[in-house]
Design a protein around this motif. Structure first.
Motif, mmCIF file in Angstrom:
data_model
loop_
_atom_site.group_PDB
_atom_site.id
_atom_site.type_symbol
_atom_site.label_atom_id
_atom_site.label_comp_id
_atom_site.label_asym_id
_atom_site.label_seq_id
_atom_site.Cartn_x
_atom_site.Cartn_y
_atom_site.Cartn_z
ATOM 1 N N GLU A 11 -37.344 -30.472 -50.454
ATOM 2 C CA GLU A 11 -36.467 -31.148 -51.412
ATOM 3 C C GLU A 11 -35.024 -31.121 -50.918
ATOM 4 O O GLU A 11 -34.300 -32.118 -50.982
ATOM 5 N N LEU A 12 -34.609 -29.971 -50.422
ATOM 6 C CA LEU A 12 -33.249 -29.846 -49.886
ATOM 7 C C LEU A 12 -33.044 -30.806 -48.719
ATOM 8 O O LEU A 12 -32.030 -31.512 -48.647
ATOM 9 N N ALA A 13 -33.986 -30.824 -47.784
ATOM 10 C CA ALA A 13 -33.843 -31.656 -46.588
ATOM 11 C C ALA A 13 -33.700 -33.131 -46.947
ATOM 12 O O ALA A 13 -32.878 -33.847 -46.351
ATOM 13 N N ARG A 14 -34.451 -33.586 -47.927
ATOM 14 C CA ARG A 14 -34.373 -34.996 -48.329
ATOM 15 C C ARG A 14 -33.023 -35.307 -48.953
ATOM 16 O O ARG A 14 -32.404 -36.338 -48.657
ATOM 17 N N TRP A 15 -32.560 -34.411 -49.811
ATOM 18 C CA TRP A 15 -31.255 -34.627 -50.453
ATOM 19 C C TRP A 15 -30.139 -34.608 -49.413
ATOM 20 O O TRP A 15 -29.255 -35.475 -49.404
ATOM 21 N N LEU A 16 -30.171 -33.620 -48.530
ATOM 22 C CA LEU A 16 -29.119 -33.473 -47.531
ATOM 23 C C LEU A 16 -29.097 -34.667 -46.582
ATOM 24 O O LEU A 16 -28.023 -35.186 -46.244
ATOM 25 N N ALA A 17 -30.263 -35.117 -46.155
ATOM 26 C CA ALA A 17 -30.328 -36.269 -45.257
ATOM 27 C C ALA A 17 -29.722 -37.509 -45.911
ATOM 28 O O ALA A 17 -28.951 -38.240 -45.281
ATOM 29 N N LYS A 18 -30.048 -37.735 -47.163
ATOM 30 C CA LYS A 18 -29.517 -38.909 -47.866
ATOM 31 C C LYS A 18 -28.009 -38.809 -48.026
ATOM 32 O O LYS A 18 -27.276 -39.796 -47.831
ATOM 33 N N ASP A 19 -27.513 -37.615 -48.347
ATOM 34 C CA ASP A 19 -26.077 -37.438 -48.552
ATOM 35 C C ASP A 19 -25.315 -37.591 -47.237
ATOM 36 O O ASP A 19 -24.274 -38.264 -47.188
ATOM 37 N N VAL A 20 -25.825 -36.984 -46.178
ATOM 38 C CA VAL A 20 -25.171 -37.092 -44.877
ATOM 39 C C VAL A 20 -25.195 -38.545 -44.384
ATOM 40 O O VAL A 20 -24.189 -39.045 -43.862
ATOM 41 N N ALA A 21 -26.318 -39.225 -44.563
ATOM 42 C CA ALA A 21 -26.409 -40.625 -44.148
ATOM 43 C C ALA A 21 -25.372 -41.476 -44.877
ATOM 44 O O ALA A 21 -24.759 -42.375 -44.281
ATOM 45 N N GLY A 22 -25.161 -41.172 -46.146
ATOM 46 C CA GLY A 22 -24.146 -41.894 -46.907
ATOM 47 C C GLY A 22 -22.751 -41.653 -46.356
ATOM 48 O O GLY A 22 -21.927 -42.577 -46.276
ATOM 49 N N GLN A 23 -22.463 -40.416 -45.974
ATOM 50 C CA GLN A 23 -21.164 -40.092 -45.388
ATOM 51 C C GLN A 23 -20.977 -40.814 -44.050
ATOM 52 O O GLN A 23 -19.888 -41.326 -43.744
ATOM 53 N N LEU A 24 -22.022 -40.860 -43.242
ATOM 54 C CA LEU A 24 -21.927 -41.530 -41.949
ATOM 55 C C LEU A 24 -21.710 -43.029 -42.121
ATOM 56 O O LEU A 24 -20.887 -43.634 -41.416
ATOM 57 N N SER A 25 -22.426 -43.623 -43.054
ATOM 58 C CA SER A 25 -22.259 -45.060 -43.303
ATOM 59 C C SER A 25 -20.852 -45.375 -43.790
ATOM 60 O O SER A 25 -20.255 -46.388 -43.389
ATOM 61 N N ALA A 26 -20.305 -44.507 -44.635
ATOM 62 C CA ALA A 26 -18.939 -44.706 -45.132
ATOM 63 C C ALA A 26 -17.936 -44.612 -43.990
ATOM 64 O O ALA A 26 -16.967 -45.384 -43.932
ATOM 65 N N ALA A 27 -18.155 -43.682 -43.071
ATOM 66 C CA ALA A 27 -17.261 -43.543 -41.921
ATOM 67 C C ALA A 27 -17.322 -44.773 -41.021
ATOM 68 O O ALA A 27 -16.295 -45.257 -40.534
ATOM 69 N N ILE A 28 -18.538 -45.283 -40.810
ATOM 70 C CA ILE A 28 -18.697 -46.487 -39.981
ATOM 71 C C ILE A 28 -17.967 -47.663 -40.614
ATOM 72 O O ILE A 28 -17.269 -48.430 -39.930
ATOM 73 N N ALA A 183 -16.327 -34.187 -44.063
ATOM 74 C CA ALA A 183 -17.270 -33.577 -45.000
ATOM 75 C C ALA A 183 -17.928 -32.398 -44.307
ATOM 76 O O ALA A 183 -18.368 -32.508 -43.164
ATOM 77 N N GLN A 184 -17.975 -31.260 -45.010
ATOM 78 C CA GLN A 184 -18.566 -30.041 -44.453
ATOM 79 C C GLN A 184 -19.708 -29.587 -45.353
ATOM 80 O O GLN A 184 -19.561 -29.529 -46.580
ATOM 81 N N TYR A 185 -20.830 -29.276 -44.711
ATOM 82 C CA TYR A 185 -22.003 -28.782 -45.426
ATOM 83 C C TYR A 185 -22.386 -27.425 -44.836
ATOM 84 O O TYR A 185 -22.261 -27.198 -43.636
#
Length: 227
Positions: A11-28, A183-185
């Motif tokens: 559950e953690l891995a899925r949430w973290l992946a989605k959140d990080v992907a969102g941060q990367l897309s925003a940076a792009i 962003a730091q995790y």
């Protein structure tokens, strides 16, 4: 600091992946590219697999490491090998990897890696882990370069670190580099590490559990923990 608890690591891995992907897309979208730093060990494997399957513009993502054991990239202890096998797969195979190990001379590796990273800074996202001794990246208790690496005014992005708790020399990102990330995790799992984390919050000297330096200097840190 934001602390989020999950019932299990999947559950953690899925949430973290989605959140990080969102941060990367925003940076792009903001600056055309994104720079992600990740950590090694067993804990992030599920996160890597989940992230690699998410559809973003991976061709514009640069991936590097929060730290690296100074071993051959073919070694089973190499963080570069871990990332290659578990993250640079599926959709994320289009990402560009920036290694910390570039030369058999560790000081040359540090210089070359810093030069390669310079054109991509600052970090958009860094995902840190934590050991049961309270180390993060390769900021270990008792490390010879710990004070220099955790100096908030330091100018170095990377440093060589030798420590009693490490089996070989390491290359580590410094506290200023970590704190400058957009962003730091912090990702860790299990009751033993939860106790370490809580002890670090109460420690009078963060050098005893260096994750304390990150807690002190990264007020927006997102902490994710699975039971």
């Amino acid at each position: 600091m934001q602390f989020t608890t999950f019932d299990d690591g999947t559950e953690l891995a899925r949430w973290l992946a989605k959140d990080v992907a969102g941060q990367l897309s925003a940076a792009i979208e903001k600056r055309g590219t994104a720079l992600l730093a990740v950590s090694g060990g067993k804990t992030p494997v599920r996160f890597f697999r989940e992230l690699s399957a998410i559809e973003i513009d991976w061709s514009k993502v640069n991936i590097t490491l929060a730290d690296e054991r100074f071993v051959s990239p073919n070694s089973g202890r190499s963080n570069q090998r871990l990332v290659t096998v578990e993250l640079l797969q599926n959709k994320a195979a289009k990402a560009n990897f920036l290694p910390l190990y570039t030369n058999e001379d560790i000081n040359v590796s540090v210089a070359e890696a810093e030069n390669a990273l310079a054109g991509h800074l600052p970090l958009d996202v860094i995902v840190l882990g934590m050991g049961v001794d309270g180390h993060t990246a390769s900021l270990f208790p008792g490390a010879d370069a710990l004070r220099k690496a955790t100096d908030p005014q330091g100018q170095s992005l990377l440093l060589v670190a030798d420590a009693p708790g490490a089996e070989e020399p390491r290359i580590t990102m410094t506290l200023p580099a970590i704190a400058a990330a957009g962003a730091q995790y912090l990702h860790f799992e299990g009751q033993e590490k939860r106790k370490t984390f809580e002890a670090a919050q109460e420690a009078s000297d963060p050098a005893s559990a260096p994750i304390g330096f990150v807690l002190e200097h990264c007020p927006d840190l997102k902490v994710v923990w699975a039971r």
